[in-house]
Design a protein around this motif. Structure first.
Motif, PDB file in Angstrom:
ATOM      1  N   UNK A   1      -3.626  -0.572  23.954  1.00 42.66           N
ATOM      2  CA  UNK A   1      -2.575  -1.049  24.836  1.00 42.66           C
ATOM      3  C   UNK A   1      -1.577   0.071  25.046  1.00 42.66           C
ATOM      4  N   UNK A   2      -1.345   0.421  26.298  1.00 41.78           N
ATOM      5  CA  UNK A   2      -0.422   1.501  26.646  1.00 41.78           C
ATOM      6  C   UNK A   2       0.838   0.912  27.259  1.00 41.78           C
ATOM      7  N   UNK A   3       1.990   1.399  26.819  1.00 39.00           N
ATOM      8  CA  UNK A   3       3.284   0.911  27.295  1.00 39.00           C
ATOM      9  C   UNK A   3       4.062   2.082  27.874  1.00 39.00           C
ATOM     10  N   UNK A   4       4.594   1.898  29.104  1.00 42.42           N
ATOM     11  CA  UNK A   4       5.334   2.979  29.747  1.00 42.42           C
ATOM     12  C   UNK A   4       6.572   2.436  30.442  1.00 42.42           C
ATOM     13  N   UNK A   5       7.607   3.274  30.534  1.00 38.52           N
ATOM     14  CA  UNK A   5       8.849   2.962  31.226  1.00 38.52           C
ATOM     15  C   UNK A   5       9.022   3.949  32.365  1.00 38.52           C
ATOM     16  N   UNK A   6       9.441   3.446  33.524  1.00 40.17           N
ATOM     17  CA  UNK A   6       9.652   4.343  34.645  1.00 40.17           C
ATOM     18  C   UNK A   6      10.476   3.683  35.726  1.00 40.17           C
ATOM     19  N   UNK A   7      10.845   4.473  36.727  1.00 44.63           N
ATOM     20  CA  UNK A   7      11.492   3.952  37.927  1.00 44.63           C
ATOM     21  C   UNK A   7      10.920   4.691  39.124  1.00 44.63           C
ATOM     22  N   UNK A   8      11.522   4.552  40.267  1.00 44.82           N
ATOM     23  CA  UNK A   8      10.963   5.154  41.473  1.00 44.82           C
ATOM     24  C   UNK A   8      10.922   6.676  41.390  1.00 44.82           C
TER      25      UNK A   8
ATOM     26  N   UNK B   1      -5.322 -10.501  29.948  1.00 43.28           N
ATOM     27  CA  UNK B   1      -5.364  -9.272  30.748  1.00 43.28           C
ATOM     28  C   UNK B   1      -6.753  -8.659  30.624  1.00 43.28           C
ATOM     29  N   UNK B   2      -7.397  -8.417  31.764  1.00 39.19           N
ATOM     30  CA  UNK B   2      -8.729  -7.834  31.747  1.00 39.19           C
ATOM     31  C   UNK B   2      -8.708  -6.353  31.427  1.00 39.19           C
ATOM     32  N   UNK B   3      -9.849  -5.834  31.000  1.00 38.78           N
ATOM     33  CA  UNK B   3      -9.954  -4.409  30.722  1.00 38.78           C
ATOM     34  C   UNK B   3      -9.619  -3.582  31.954  1.00 38.78           C
ATOM     35  N   UNK B   4      -8.804  -2.540  31.777  1.00 38.96           N
ATOM     36  CA  UNK B   4      -8.391  -1.696  32.894  1.00 38.96           C
ATOM     37  C   UNK B   4      -7.306  -2.318  33.755  1.00 38.96           C
ATOM     38  N   UNK B   5      -6.675  -3.377  33.271  1.00 37.78           N
ATOM     39  CA  UNK B   5      -5.635  -4.080  34.038  1.00 37.78           C
ATOM     40  C   UNK B   5      -4.260  -3.821  33.427  1.00 37.78           C
ATOM     41  N   UNK B   6      -3.209  -4.190  34.179  1.00 40.67           N
ATOM     42  CA  UNK B   6      -1.844  -3.966  33.706  1.00 40.67           C
ATOM     43  C   UNK B   6      -0.907  -5.003  34.304  1.00 40.67           C
ATOM     44  N   UNK B   7       0.254  -5.141  33.658  1.00 38.85           N
ATOM     45  CA  UNK B   7       1.340  -5.958  34.188  1.00 38.85           C
ATOM     46  C   UNK B   7       2.636  -5.150  34.078  1.00 38.85           C
ATOM     47  N   UNK B   8       3.503  -5.335  35.073  1.00 37.15           N
ATOM     48  CA  UNK B   8       4.770  -4.602  35.109  1.00 37.15           C
ATOM     49  C   UNK B   8       5.912  -5.596  35.224  1.00 37.15           C
ATOM     50  N   UNK B   9       6.901  -5.453  34.348  1.00 39.99           N
ATOM     51  CA  UNK B   9       8.064  -6.342  34.353  1.00 39.99           C
ATOM     52  C   UNK B   9       9.228  -5.649  35.038  1.00 39.99           C
TER      53      UNK B   9
ATOM     54  N   UNK C   1       2.682  -2.604  30.951  1.00 40.78           N
ATOM     55  CA  UNK C   1       1.790  -2.764  29.806  1.00 40.78           C
ATOM     56  C   UNK C   1       0.366  -2.802  30.356  1.00 40.78           C
ATOM     57  N   UNK C   2      -0.484  -1.888  29.873  1.00 43.39           N
ATOM     58  CA  UNK C   2      -1.870  -1.799  30.346  1.00 43.39           C
ATOM     59  C   UNK C   2      -2.818  -1.841  29.152  1.00 43.39           C
ATOM     60  N   UNK C   3      -4.030  -2.337  29.366  1.00 42.26           N
ATOM     61  CA  UNK C   3      -5.014  -2.397  28.286  1.00 42.26           C
ATOM     62  C   UNK C   3      -6.364  -1.918  28.795  1.00 42.26           C
ATOM     63  N   UNK C   4      -7.115  -1.231  27.926  1.00 41.54           N
ATOM     64  CA  UNK C   4      -8.427  -0.721  28.348  1.00 41.54           C
ATOM     65  C   UNK C   4      -9.521  -1.761  28.172  1.00 41.54           C
ATOM     66  N   UNK C   5      -9.257  -2.801  27.364  1.00 42.03           N
ATOM     67  CA  UNK C   5     -10.241  -3.864  27.141  1.00 42.03           C
ATOM     68  C   UNK C   5      -9.533  -5.217  27.230  1.00 42.03           C
TER      69      UNK C   5
END
Length: 825
Positions: free
Chosen positions: A156-163, A119-127, A199-203
């Motif tokens: 690394x930042x982790x968040x939970x959400x919905x619409x 995962x590149x810096x400033x990128x994220x993935x959502x499951x 899940x997002x990462x700054x680096x």
């Protein structure tokens, strides 16, 4: 679980034609039928083992990942692959933002976990989780973990959400250095069934094994089970847990994993792949068409058996495939390796901590042995001689090193037929301890075959009825199974173990029906069959008390009905159809020179047309294309027809005794992918096999077929030679009973099934005066077509008490009911 074709009707109503007057809203209720039930408490019948009723678990209908296994993240290790399923990619169930690449190189977390995410810096993935998304409940805790590797350090930042917005306060991890496991926990601020996790990462960072578990798992175990599903299984009080299958045991490659050559996909279920740290367990392609992570593995199965008080009963592959594959592996070295794997499995379960595999069990957190006593080799093999040659080698090795282990064989995928007969012959000759039988049949079959085990040899192998169901989840299906269970208990001296199958079904990913427990991401509910199984499993008793009941008056008569033609995934031509009565009078004659005006087509029954003077069904994709002609009152007739297969997978279906599209007989020539000939009987749309032999149909060849119906006897001819025949004279008795004794309390448990529209007005004689004039009553009664759903539970037990219990007393058992009377002895 056998991967066989299920030819099911859409409703039980056809089966119950003429009986629905008993239901609310109908004008009249049938008169009660009178019965007697006599108990002989001076004699003792079969002893019933504590382990008699259990559960069979197979990862079918997405029962594991997204089901019983509580993990909420799908494809957590990026191992999905097009080789497993055409729609899969390593990023299935993931959505990326920025720079995200799945990598397979030497920098991986573990050799068996080959892919990871860069995962590149400033990128994220959502499951997106399973089905509709993550199901979370307000106020509940959820445990997050991931493995990360980063050279420069990363937040690394982790968040939970919905619409609708956030579902929990975001968490932050400071990752640094080589592969390390990091953990967080969340408390859900809202309830949702459509959650997503980002899940997002700054680096730049490498990530793997991204996981989210509810804290509240069954028994609070880490890497544990979804609580509501496990609790429903535990509520059955199972005597044993058979795992992990089923077709996924004896299908796929039997080769071992080789680190040098990489992971072999679509392998059979091999227990050593499924233990140890979860990040070191591979993902495998499941036989049922999706991937399984092996997070739920053999260690977890043994724990679940222990937690529910069930006897663990694992099944290992015998190197003879089944479930439609039907081939034997001729590799002595591979056979020796699997035999050694099985010996290692027994050591893993039972060995001391000083043994090689006992030490591995202890390292996982369970130094105490699991106490394995039974193990099954193979599952539903259609090649009985090839299977049995290998089975004997397994058994010899196991008995030499572990003489206290019961080694279970099997009898193939059906209740009768050449494979079944040959398998049982081999099992008897070799004095096998126990044989596993499987069958899925119509409710009619279960009502007709209550005496199946009465004549089994008491000196021969014992029976493990490892899979059975009546092909539906209605109350009537459960009643038919309950009627059959009275015979299992009556024959508990030979039927030692029994389990309904399958156990679990995700309503959004169903591959097999019926199923005992249904679920979605947030809810679960027991079927009518579940309620019936639970009633029997929690009220077994210790021994059978001999009893006898009068039978239901039956008006028998000849087989009646019209005639029909059909195909299944096949194009075929029919010509020169002639029906004559027993005196030679013509009832129907059709050479199709005048079209097809004498034939009735049901909606969606393929593509029928007259071509070159024959009646042709030309749609090779269509299944059950039944067309009918004649009168439902016809009896004692001969049906002649010429049939030619034009193309497709199977052969011919010639029907007789046709009452409607759910009630008929048909002669199935070239069925089961053109490997078998059979006669099947449909009642209410559900079928049972009356006669079956191996055979196939040649494309382009014209066959002269003749069916002779005389009373309830049928003879069948191919090209003037008798192919076979049958007499359909079994009675589907709707009133069945068994009486057992609870030795700890002395209670008699009188179990009565009344699977008919009429109440059963019964005079009972207990043979002795009971200790109390009051009995505890549990009744399950409902409309025969009733089904439990996520929103309604019409089929459920009702408890009550009844007074006036003496040595002799009267009781009326409701229509369509099962009643347990617990009487003080």
């Amino acid at each position: 679980m056998a991967r066989r074709r299920l030819r099911l009707g859409v409703t039980v109503a056809a089966l119950l034609a003429g009986t629905l007057a008993a239901l609310p809203g109908h004008a009249a209720e049938p008169e009660p039928v009178d019965y007697t039930l006599e108990v002989d408490p001076t004699r003792t019948g079969a002893r019933i083992d504590d382990s008699m009723y259990g559960v069979f678990y197979e990862d079918i209908n997405r029962a594991a990942d997204g089901g019983l296994y509580a993990e909420l993240v799908q494809n957590r290790s990026f191992e999905y692959d097009p080789a497993d399923h055409a729609s899969y990619t390593p990023l299935s169930s993931w959505q990326t933002s920025g720079t995200a690449d799945v990598v397979n190189d030497s920098g991986r977390l573990h050799e068996r976990n080959r892919n990871y995410l860069k995962l590149g810096g400033g990128s994220s993935v959502t499951n997106s989780g399973y089905n509709t998304g993550f199901a979370v409940q307000k106020g509940k805790r959820y445990d997050f973990s991931l493995w990360a590797r980063t050279d420069a350090g990363a937040a690394v930042t982790v968040s939970l959400g919905d619409a609708a917005g956030s579902l929990a306060e975001a968490g932050r991890i400071s990752a640094r250095g080589g592969w390390t496991k990091y953990k967080l926990s969340f408390t859900a601020t809202r309830t949702s069934t459509t959650g997503r996790m980002t899940v997002a990462t700054d680096r730049p960072a490498a990530l793997d094994m991204i996981s989210l578990f509810p804290r509240d798992t069954y028994k609070g175990r880490a890497n544990g089970l979804r609580k509501d599903l496990a609790e429903k299984i535990a509520a059955l009080d199972p005597g044993f847990l058979r795992f992990p299958g089923g077709c996924l045991v004896n299908t796929g490659s039997h080769e071992a994993y080789e680190e040098s050559s990489g992971w072999q996909r679509k392998r059979s279920y091999q227990w050593k792949d499924t233990i140890g740290p979860v990040e070191q367990r591979p993902t495998n392609a499941n036989f049922w068409g999706y991937n399984q992570s092996y997070g739920l593995g053999y260690y977890e199965y043994f724990l679940f058996a222990e937690d529910t008080g069930a006897m663990p009963l694992p099944v290992v592959p015998a190197l003879v495939t089944g479930c439609g594959q039907n081939k034997a592996t001729d590799d002595p070295a591979l056979l020796r390796r699997h035999i050694q794997d099985t010996l290692d499995l027994i050591e893993f379960a039972n060995g001391p901590v000083t043994s090689t595999w006992g030490a591995k069990r202890a390292a996982m957190g369970h130094p105490k042995p699991f106490g394995l006593t039974h193990i099954e080799v193979g599952n539903e093999e259609n090649l009985p001689e090839e299977f049995f040659a290998r089975f004997k080698e397994f058994r010899a090795a196991i008995e030499a090193k572990h003489p206290g282990i019961t080694v279970i064989s099997n009898s193939g995928p059906d209740d009768a037929g050449p494979t079944f007969d040959k398998a049982w012959q081999l099992n008897r000759e070799a004095k096998v301890a126990m044989v596993d039988e499987h069958y899925y049949n119509s409710p009619q079959w279960f009502l007709e075959n209550n005496n199946r085990y009465d004549s089994y040899d008491r000196n021969g192998p014992e029976v493990f009825l490892g899979e059975y169901a009546s092909l539906g989840n209605t109350h009537y299906n459960a009643l038919a199974e309950a009627a059959f269970m009275t015979s299992l208990e009556r024959n508990a001296d030979v039927v030692k173990l029994a389990s309904y199958a399958p156990l679990l079904a995700n309503k959004d990913a169903v591959q097999w029906r019926p199923d005992m427990i249904w679920f979605d991401n947030a809810r679960s509910w027991g079927s009518a069959n579940y309620e019936m199984q639970k009633l029997f499993m929690t009220n077994v008793g210790d021994e059978v008390v001999p009893s006898a009941a009068s039978a239901t008056p039956v008006l028998s008569g000849p087989i009646k009905g019209a005639v029909g033609l059909s195909t299944w995934a096949t194009s075929a031509a029919y010509d020169d159809v002639q029906v004559t009565d027993a005196e030679g009078k013509t009832l129907l004659s059709d050479d199709f020179s005048a079209g097809d005006g004498q034939w009735t087509k049901a909606a969606g029954t393929g593509s029928w047309s007259v071509q070159d003077g024959a009646y042709v069904q030309s749609d090779e994709s269509a299944e059950n294309t039944l067309v009918t002609a004649g009168d439902a009152s016809w009896q004692n007739y001969d049906l002649k027809v010429k049939a030619t297969k034009k193309s497709g997978k199977e052969g011919f279906l010639v029907a007789f005794g046709v009452q409607d599209t759910g009630n008929y007989y048909w002669w199935n020539l070239g069925g089961w992918n053109n490997t078998q000939h059979a006669v099947e009987k449909a009642v209410g749309g559900a079928k049972q096999t009356l006669v079956q032999t191996p055979g196939s149909i040649e494309t382009g060849r014209t066959y002269d077929l003749r069916v002779e119906v005389r009373g309830r006897q049928v003879s069948l001819y191919v090209d003037g030679e008798k192919w076979g025949g049958f007499t359909d004279d079994k009675v589907a008795e709707p009133f069945r009973q068994v009486v057992t004794r609870d030795k700890a309390t002395g209670d008699l448990i009188v179990k009565v099934v009344n699977a008919q529209a009429s109440a059963a007005r019964t005079r009972l004689d207990l043979g002795a005066e009971p200790a109390s004039g009051t009995a505890a009553v549990t009744t399950i009664a409902a409309a025969p077509t009733a089904e439990n759903t996520e929103d309604a539970r019409p089929v459920k037990p009702v408890k009550s008490k009844v007074d006036g219990i003496g040595r002799s007393f009267s009781y009326t058992f409701p229509a369509y009911s099962v009643t347990f009377l617990r009487i003080k002895g």
